[in-house]
Scaffold this motif. Structure first.
Motif, short mmCIF file in Angstrom:
data_model
loop_
_atom_site.label_atom_id
_atom_site.label_comp_id
_atom_site.label_asym_id
_atom_site.label_seq_id
_atom_site.Cartn_x
_atom_site.Cartn_y
_atom_site.Cartn_z
N ILE A 13 36.08 32.70 -74.85
CA ILE A 13 36.48 31.30 -75.00
C ILE A 13 37.84 31.32 -75.70
O ILE A 13 37.94 31.69 -76.86
N GLY A 14 38.87 30.94 -74.95
CA GLY A 14 40.20 30.92 -75.53
C GLY A 14 40.40 29.68 -76.37
O GLY A 14 39.90 28.61 -76.04
N TYR A 15 41.14 29.84 -77.46
CA TYR A 15 41.49 28.68 -78.27
C TYR A 15 42.95 28.79 -78.70
O TYR A 15 43.50 29.90 -78.84
N GLY A 16 43.57 27.65 -78.87
CA GLY A 16 44.93 27.59 -79.36
C GLY A 16 45.10 26.34 -80.19
O GLY A 16 44.73 25.25 -79.76
N VAL A 17 45.62 26.50 -81.38
CA VAL A 17 45.85 25.37 -82.28
C VAL A 17 47.36 25.23 -82.45
O VAL A 17 48.04 26.19 -82.79
N VAL A 18 47.85 24.03 -82.18
CA VAL A 18 49.28 23.74 -82.36
C VAL A 18 49.44 22.44 -83.13
O VAL A 18 48.58 21.57 -83.09
N ARG A 19 50.55 22.35 -83.81
CA ARG A 19 50.96 21.07 -84.40
C ARG A 19 52.00 20.48 -83.46
O ARG A 19 52.87 21.19 -82.95
N PHE A 20 51.89 19.19 -83.25
CA PHE A 20 52.80 18.49 -82.35
C PHE A 20 53.40 17.31 -83.09
O PHE A 20 52.67 16.46 -83.60
N ASP A 21 54.73 17.30 -83.17
CA ASP A 21 55.41 16.24 -83.87
C ASP A 21 56.70 15.89 -83.12
O ASP A 21 57.62 16.71 -83.08
N ASN A 22 56.71 14.72 -82.51
CA ASN A 22 57.90 14.22 -81.83
C ASN A 22 58.49 15.23 -80.85
O ASN A 22 59.66 15.59 -80.94
N MET A 23 57.66 15.72 -79.95
CA MET A 23 58.04 16.66 -78.89
C MET A 23 58.31 18.08 -79.40
O MET A 23 58.80 18.91 -78.66
N LYS A 24 57.98 18.37 -80.64
CA LYS A 24 58.14 19.72 -81.16
C LYS A 24 56.75 20.32 -81.38
O LYS A 24 55.91 19.72 -82.06
N PHE A 25 56.56 21.49 -80.78
CA PHE A 25 55.29 22.20 -80.92
C PHE A 25 55.46 23.36 -81.89
O PHE A 25 56.43 24.11 -81.81
N THR A 26 54.50 23.50 -82.77
CA THR A 26 54.48 24.62 -83.71
C THR A 26 53.12 25.30 -83.60
O THR A 26 52.09 24.66 -83.80
N PRO A 27 53.11 26.60 -83.27
CA PRO A 27 51.82 27.28 -83.18
C PRO A 27 51.20 27.47 -84.56
O PRO A 27 51.90 27.75 -85.53
N VAL A 28 49.90 27.28 -84.64
CA VAL A 28 49.17 27.49 -85.88
C VAL A 28 48.38 28.79 -85.77
O VAL A 28 48.52 29.69 -86.59
N GLN A 29 47.54 28.87 -84.75
CA GLN A 29 46.75 30.07 -84.52
C GLN A 29 46.20 30.03 -83.10
O GLN A 29 45.98 28.96 -82.55
N TYR A 30 45.99 31.20 -82.54
CA TYR A 30 45.37 31.30 -81.23
C TYR A 30 44.59 32.60 -81.14
O TYR A 30 44.81 33.53 -81.91
N GLY A 31 43.66 32.63 -80.21
CA GLY A 31 42.84 33.82 -80.03
C GLY A 31 41.70 33.51 -79.10
O GLY A 31 41.76 32.58 -78.29
N ALA A 32 40.65 34.29 -79.23
CA ALA A 32 39.49 34.10 -78.37
C ALA A 32 38.22 34.42 -79.14
O ALA A 32 38.17 35.37 -79.93
N ALA A 33 37.22 33.61 -78.91
CA ALA A 33 35.87 33.90 -79.39
C ALA A 33 35.16 34.62 -78.25
O ALA A 33 35.35 34.26 -77.09
N LYS A 34 34.41 35.63 -78.58
CA LYS A 34 33.75 36.43 -77.54
C LYS A 34 32.25 36.52 -77.79
O LYS A 34 31.82 36.51 -78.94
N THR A 35 31.53 36.58 -76.68
CA THR A 35 30.10 36.86 -76.76
C THR A 35 29.86 38.16 -76.03
O THR A 35 30.58 38.50 -75.08
#
Length: 164
Positions: A13-35
């Motif tokens: 299960i892929g996940y990606g967390v970003v902050r979005f402010d006025n058309m600007k994206f900032t990555p926070v964290q991303y990865g994958a949960a696995k079973t």
């Protein structure tokens, strides 16, 4: 705004967390949960539920984007992914979130500008938009980041059109 993108699956299960402010994206964290393969499906679904709850509790997203399912050849795999997606939606609902679904073509159009873009093109544009030094891995995490970007673009377009 913090956006959580989720690429549903039952093995990864892929996940990606970003902050979005006025058309600007900032990555926070991303990865994958696995079973683990071979684990009974009901236990894999429990793991997925717990992983999604942990992501929400850790990052406190304002909004969530999740990929709409696309069935191609293997119906059995599609059913298992659908079960996992249902558990993900349940976890999000119980956390008070209202995820927005996007098709793969909507994500490609939003991120690359072409709904028929190749996966590699989407990954390269995701890297560029987020100012990453390398392609996000695994692929499921890259897909989740692209979903979050798509959602940010969608929200921005709605603001311009006066719908928000």
């Amino acid at each position: 705004m913090t956006i959580l993108g989720i690429d549903p699956g039952y093995g990864t299960i892929g996940y990606g967390v970003v902050r979005f402010d006025n058309m600007k994206f900032t990555p926070v964290q991303y990865g994958a949960a696995k079973t683990a393969p071979g684990t009974p499906m009901h236990l894999r679904l429990c793991e997925i539920y717990d992983d999604i709850c942990t992501l929400v509790d850790t990052f406190h997203p304002d909004e969530v984007a999740i990929e709409e399912l696309f069935f191609s050849k293997n119906v059995t795999t599609g059913i298992q992914v659908a079960q996992a997606r249902g558990v993900i939606l349940l976890a999000l609902a119980q956390k008070g979130l209202h995820p927005v679904s996007y098709t793969p073509n909507q994500v490609k159009l939003s991120v690359v500008g072409y709904g028929g873009a190749e996966k590699k093109q989407v990954m390269e544009m995701t890297k560029s938009i987020l100012h990453l030094t390398k392609l996000p891995r695994p692929d499921d995490a890259a897909d989740a980041l692209a979903l979050a970007i798509c959602h940010g673009h969608s929200r921005q377009a709605m603001r311009y059109e006066g719908l928000l």
